[in-house]
Design a protein around this motif. Structure first.
Motif, mmCIF file in Angstrom:
data_model
loop_
_atom_site.group_PDB
_atom_site.id
_atom_site.type_symbol
_atom_site.label_atom_id
_atom_site.label_comp_id
_atom_site.label_asym_id
_atom_site.label_seq_id
_atom_site.Cartn_x
_atom_site.Cartn_y
_atom_site.Cartn_z
ATOM 1 N N PHE A 131 7.402 13.026 0.457
ATOM 2 C CA PHE A 131 7.709 11.749 1.081
ATOM 3 C C PHE A 131 6.892 10.641 0.442
ATOM 4 C CE2 PHE A 131 10.309 12.876 4.678
ATOM 5 C CZ PHE A 131 9.968 14.198 4.946
ATOM 6 N N TYR A 190 0.882 -1.153 0.000
ATOM 7 C CA TYR A 190 0.000 0.000 0.000
ATOM 8 C C TYR A 190 0.927 1.212 0.000
ATOM 9 C CZ TYR A 190 -3.564 -3.369 1.201
ATOM 10 O OH TYR A 190 -4.405 -4.450 1.169
ATOM 11 N N PHE A 198 1.906 5.396 -0.588
ATOM 12 C CA PHE A 198 1.391 6.727 -0.293
ATOM 13 C C PHE A 198 2.425 7.784 -0.677
ATOM 14 C CE2 PHE A 198 -2.088 5.317 2.548
ATOM 15 C CZ PHE A 198 -1.676 4.035 2.838
ATOM 16 N N PHE A 221 8.491 5.439 5.895
ATOM 17 C CA PHE A 221 8.720 6.600 5.042
ATOM 18 C C PHE A 221 10.109 6.571 4.423
ATOM 19 C CE2 PHE A 221 5.184 9.485 5.568
ATOM 20 C CZ PHE A 221 4.553 9.006 6.703
ATOM 21 N N TYR A 234 3.129 11.893 0.409
ATOM 22 C CA TYR A 234 2.790 13.032 1.248
ATOM 23 C C TYR A 234 3.667 14.211 0.837
ATOM 24 C CZ TYR A 234 0.305 10.053 4.632
ATOM 25 O OH TYR A 234 -0.575 9.196 5.245
ATOM 26 N N ARG A 271 3.178 0.625 3.209
ATOM 27 C CA ARG A 271 2.633 -0.200 4.279
ATOM 28 C C ARG A 271 2.443 -1.600 3.719
ATOM 29 N NH1 ARG A 271 -2.604 2.712 6.960
ATOM 30 N NH2 ARG A 271 -2.171 2.372 9.151
ATOM 31 N N ASP A 272 2.885 -2.590 4.447
ATOM 32 C CA ASP A 272 2.682 -3.963 4.042
ATOM 33 C C ASP A 272 1.271 -4.387 4.441
ATOM 34 O OD1 ASP A 272 4.924 -6.851 4.363
ATOM 35 O OD2 ASP A 272 3.160 -6.481 3.108
ATOM 36 N N TYR A 273 0.679 -5.303 3.683
ATOM 37 C CA TYR A 273 -0.669 -5.763 4.004
ATOM 38 C C TYR A 273 -0.709 -6.320 5.420
ATOM 39 C CZ TYR A 273 -4.979 -8.422 4.009
ATOM 40 O OH TYR A 273 -6.212 -8.914 4.331
ATOM 41 N N GLY A 274 -1.697 -5.911 6.186
ATOM 42 C CA GLY A 274 -1.845 -6.402 7.546
ATOM 43 C C GLY A 274 -0.957 -5.718 8.555
ATOM 44 N N ASN A 275 -0.227 -4.717 8.114
ATOM 45 C CA ASN A 275 0.723 -4.037 8.978
ATOM 46 C C ASN A 275 0.312 -2.581 9.123
ATOM 47 O OD1 ASN A 275 2.985 -2.848 10.173
ATOM 48 N ND2 ASN A 275 4.417 -4.148 9.066
ATOM 49 N N ASN A 276 0.252 -2.094 10.335
ATOM 50 C CA ASN A 276 -0.134 -0.707 10.507
ATOM 51 C C ASN A 276 1.037 0.264 10.507
ATOM 52 O OD1 ASN A 276 -3.091 -0.363 10.845
ATOM 53 N ND2 ASN A 276 -2.752 -2.065 12.245
ATOM 54 N N ARG A 277 2.242 -0.256 10.435
ATOM 55 C CA ARG A 277 3.404 0.628 10.403
ATOM 56 C C ARG A 277 3.590 1.183 8.997
ATOM 57 N NH1 ARG A 277 6.885 -0.121 14.720
ATOM 58 N NH2 ARG A 277 8.570 0.792 13.503
ATOM 59 N N LEU A 278 3.732 2.489 8.902
ATOM 60 C CA LEU A 278 3.955 3.170 7.628
ATOM 61 C C LEU A 278 5.422 3.564 7.580
ATOM 62 C CD1 LEU A 278 2.421 4.206 5.136
ATOM 63 C CD2 LEU A 278 2.091 6.358 6.339
#
Lengths: 115, 113
Positions: free
Chosen positions: B90, B32, B34, B103, B36, B94-101
């Motif tokens: 930036f 996933y 992103f 950068f 910014y 994010r890896d699937y199932g992981n909430n850590r983003l």
């Protein structure tokens, strides 16, 4: 929506003093994140919460740092005692549910200078 | 662990010219992605994201990004740069199932009038 709200926006403090940074996430968001930004290390995740519970604090630098989330609308990041190397911009961010595709929204940051 | 590389420290472009900011990523599963933007003395503002579907994603302020799975890239583009686009950009993953983003280090974009 007002977005993620952080206070103070700027703080200058002396080494050894306690610093408390505050954050109000976007209403309805289940996740809250604390990031630190420095020129040398870029953006680092310090800790994140899910439904007020700390999930991962592996990024917290040392015991001088602590974070709490007593309710869904408020979190604090505390540094005690502060040191000059803690000077950085501290961002709070929030996101909706667990889906990894959800966007994380950032506050304007707390600019900390420790002298 | 997921990671992002933004190979250029600074991107200089003349106003009106196309702008490209490069990003490559590494994840163990489905990414996933992103972008910014951070203006001076401000927080990070969300521009766009890729979750699934079309590889070309359109976002805010006329920006778009193209997901390329074979090259593990997610370059940010704008057809005609404005001076007001000068900022720090930036890329994050994010890896699937992981909430850590995770950068990247950020790219300073300078649009020259």
């Amino acid at each position: 929506d007002a977005g993620v709200i952080q206070s103070p926006r700027h703080e200058v403090t002396e080494m050894g003093q306690e610093v408390t940074l505050r954050c109000k996430p976007i209403s309805g968001h289940d996740y809250l994140f604390w990031y630190r930004q420095t020129m040398m290390r870029g953006l680092e995740l310090l800790i994140y919460f899910n439904n007020n519970v700390p999930i991962d604090d592996s990024g917290m630098p040392e015991d001088r740092f602590s974070a709490k989330m007593p309710n869904a609308s408020f979190s604090t990041l505390k540094i005690q005692p502060s040191e000059p190397r803690d000077s950085a911009v501290y961002f709070c961010a929030s996101s909706p549910d667990r889906s990894s595709g959800n966007t994380i929204y950032f506050g304007e940051g707390s600019w900390l200078t420790v002298v | 662990a997921q990671s992002v590389a933004q190979p250029e420290d600074q991107v200089n472009v003349a106003e009106g010219n196309p702008l490209t900011v490069k990003c490559t990523y590494s994840v163990s599963g489905n990414p996933y992605l992103f972008w910014y933007v951070q203006y001076p003395n401000r927080g990070l503002q969300f521009l766009l994201k890729y979750i699934t579907g079309d590889n070309l994603v359109k976002g805010s302020y006329g920006f778009e990004a193209e997901f390329n799975k074979s090259q593990t890239s997610f370059h940010l583009k704008k057809p005609s740069a404005l001076v007001s686009d000068s900022a720090l950009y930036f890329c994050a993953v994010r890896d699937y199932g992981n909430n850590r983003l995770a950068f990247g280090k950020g790219n300073q974009v300078v649009v020259i009038p």
